[in-house]
Scaffold this active site. Structure first.
Site: not given
Length: 622
Positions: A323, A515, A519
């Site tokens: 990410d 995080d 996600d």
């Protein structure tokens, strides 16, 4: 050394002394008194093994190492090999004592570093500090942390400043400076000043409780290697018992049929040696210990791996998907420009801040910070969020739209593209009229590029970045951190779809590093989910298989190296233990080796395998 270990040590020493005395006298081993005298050291050193063997038979759990030791030594005693029978028990107990001591030391080593559970919390009552159980402190209550004390609960500092020792949580020896307004997590040690902290979680939801729960439950999730060894031992032990029985019975029977001497005692001795050699304790003990040491070594570095099955999968990772926001970047956004604004700049910022006032997204927080004041939420109503696009709200009766170009297109707002520096562009419209856009930039983590390069160095063949940002931002970040592939402008559900494609295309295991709350589905879907523990959301940490306690991207490569070292040690022990045993079994069946060699094949291999397993506890710097 605990009481149980000391008791075994005293029995070993007493047995050695008694046998030495018998050899000095000397005792006639062929006589009945000699047989009775040797029974004393044999029972002294082996009574517990014999008792366990009898209990195993009574519970119909016959085929274990206690049964093998009991049958082999009782048989040897019956053949008047009293010294060998006693020696087998003696060396087996020495090996067991060593193994117990080694495992105990490794557990203490890990426990000492993970001894982060706070004993109490200080609350102020009538001007005096009173120690209470951390379980009794409610969310929002103020606690006082004095110098040298462990932080009992997560919270926000409302008064005071200090430095924190976070080594037990992150493996980082450098103190972390904190001041009023900073978040503080439980398990750290306050080095200096007095801190007044308003709690944000109760004890069960605090960081320290979650870490302890992860560490305590990690060993319950077994790897394929551990399950293989359990299945192997289940079938292997009965097989060698019947093989030993065949070795004792078939050759003498064949000799009788062919008219040769039966040599029953010779073949029985070989069968007993065969049983001692075949004991699978080196595998049964060293393999779980290798994984336990690997998990412990990782936790000492601030890398929490939730089970040995994940440790094994981590060693096979060939693709790492990242990410962007909060993972590769710090997630600390700043408004760096206000462009194409036909109305007052501050008024536009106020409108945008009010529309975003209910959001906790870092971009929303940066807009609120740029407005210069806390928004009055009473002025806002009918907030509607468009996932991945933006937000629409009524502010003082005016419809305010804050979002990306896709939201503007969806609501038919005539917007203007940003031609300036790379960043996230947030457009603002009021009552359908375009009011300009904000340029918001995120800060890339200092070691992000180095972390990606380390992954490539250790053999990770593919690194991919997924982000909801537009193409320009994604391309710029990917180039700066040396990521080879990226996917831009993705909604949360599209991230999952992209990961599905990656899982099909990649030949090795795929890890995802993230995080945020959005996600969590991707972390769950990948072969290995890695979450940022210091700043990551609770949902991401819960969904992940690996948690990095200090958000250090370099520890991704370190975790892979730890897992590979651990699996290498596991395979070394499997090959070594099985290889030595097969050679000794063959030599024993042929009569080339005796029971002393059998003792080495059992106890010696176990000691060497345990020593090798403990190496997984020690982690070098990446």
């Amino acid at each position: 050394m605990n009481k149980k270990q000391k008791k075994v040590l005293y029995r070993i020493l007493a047995t050695v002394i008694i046998v030495a005395i018998y050899k000095l006298i000397p005792v006639d081993e062929e006589s009945l008194p000699g047989a009775l005298l040797y029974l004393v050291p044999y029972l002294l050193i082996g009574y517990d093994i014999l008792i366990k063997a009898v209990k195993g038979i009574s519970r119909k759990q016959v085929f274990d190492e206690n049964f093998l030791m009991a049958v082999a030594t009782v048989g040897a005693y019956g053949l008047r090999d009293y010294l060998e029978a006693t020696a087998v028990m003696l060396f087996y107990q020495i090996g067991e004592l060593f193994q117990s001591y080694a495992v105990g030391k490794s557990r203490k080593s890990i426990s000492a570093l993970m001894d982060i559970r706070p004993d109490y919390a200080n609350i102020e009552v009538d001007g005096q500090l009173e120690q209470v159980d951390p379980y009794d402190v409610a969310i929002g209550q103020t606690i006082v942390i004095q110098p040298g004390e462990r932080v009992p609960l997560d919270g926000i500092i409302i008064k005071g400043s200090s430095s924190l020792n976070t080594a037990a949580l992150t493996g980082e020896s450098k103190p972390r400076d904190v001041a009023e307004g900073d978040e503080i997590i439980s398990g750290c040690i306050n080095n200096e000043g007095i801190l007044h902290v308003q709690t944000t979680r109760d004890f069960e939801g605090s960081t320290v409780s979650k870490i302890l729960d992860l560490v305590e439950n990690a060993s319950s999730l077994k790897s394929r290697s551990e399950n293989f060894i359990s299945r192997f031992a289940h079938y292997y032990t009965p097989a060698v018992c019947f093989s030993a029985l065949a070795l004792a019975a078939l050759p003498p029977l064949f000799n009788l049929i062919t008219g040769k001497p039966a040599d029953v005692a010779v073949w029985l001795y070989r069968a007993l040696s065969f049983l001692v050699i075949s004991c699978p304790c080196a595998l049964v003990i060293s393999i779980p210990l290798s994984f336990f040491a690997g998990l412990g070594g990782a936790s000492r570095q601030g890398i929490l791996i939730k089970g040995s099955n994940y440790l094994e999968t981590l060693s096979q990772v060939k693709c790492v998907v990242f990410d962007k926001t909060g993972t590769i970047t710090k997630g600390v956004f700043e408004v760096t420009g206000v462009h194409n604004c036909p109305i007052d700049r501050q008024q536009m910022l106020q409108y945008a801040a009010l529309a975003e006032c209910h959001s906790s997204h870092p971009i929303a927080r940066s807009i609120i910070a740029a407005s210069g004041s806390d928004p009055d939420e009473s002025r806002v109503e009918d907030v509607k969020e468009y996932s991945g696009h933006g937000v629409v709200a009524l502010v003082d009766g005016h419809q305010v739209v804050v979002g990306n170009h896709k939201l503007m297109q969806q609501l038919n707002v005539d917007y203007r593209e940003c031609q300036d520096d790379v960043g996230t562009v947030i457009h603002v419209a009021v009552d359908g009229q375009y009011c300009g856009h904000l340029l918001i930039a995120d800060v890339i983590k200092e070691n992000a590029r180095q972390a990606i390069e380390k992954l490539h160095e250790i053999g990770v063949s593919s690194t991919i970045m997924l982000t909801g940002d537009d193409e320009r931002v994604a391309a710029s970040v990917a180039e700066q951190v040396s990521i080879r592939n990226y996917r831009a402008s993705l909604l949360p559900q599209q991230k999952v779809e992209e990961v599905e494609k990656i899982l099909k295309d990649e030949s090795g295991k795929v890890a995802f590093v993230g995080d945020g709350i959005n996600d969590a589905p991707v972390l769950t879907r990948c072969d290995i989910g890695i979450a940022m523990g210091a700043m990551g959301s609770d949902a991401a940490i819960e969904a992940a298989d690996v948690v990095l306690m200090d958000d250090d991207l370099l520890k991704i490569a370190k975790s892979v190296k730890i897992s590979r070292k651990c699996l290498r040690i596991v395979y070394e022990n499997i090959i070594f233990a099985i290889g030595v045993k097969l050679i000794c079994l063959l030599l024993g069946a042929l009569g080339i080796t005796n029971m002393w060699a059998a003792i080495f094949a059992d106890v010696g291999v176990m000691v060497i395998a345990v020593l090798n397993a403990i190496r997984a506890l020690f982690v070098r710097e990446v």
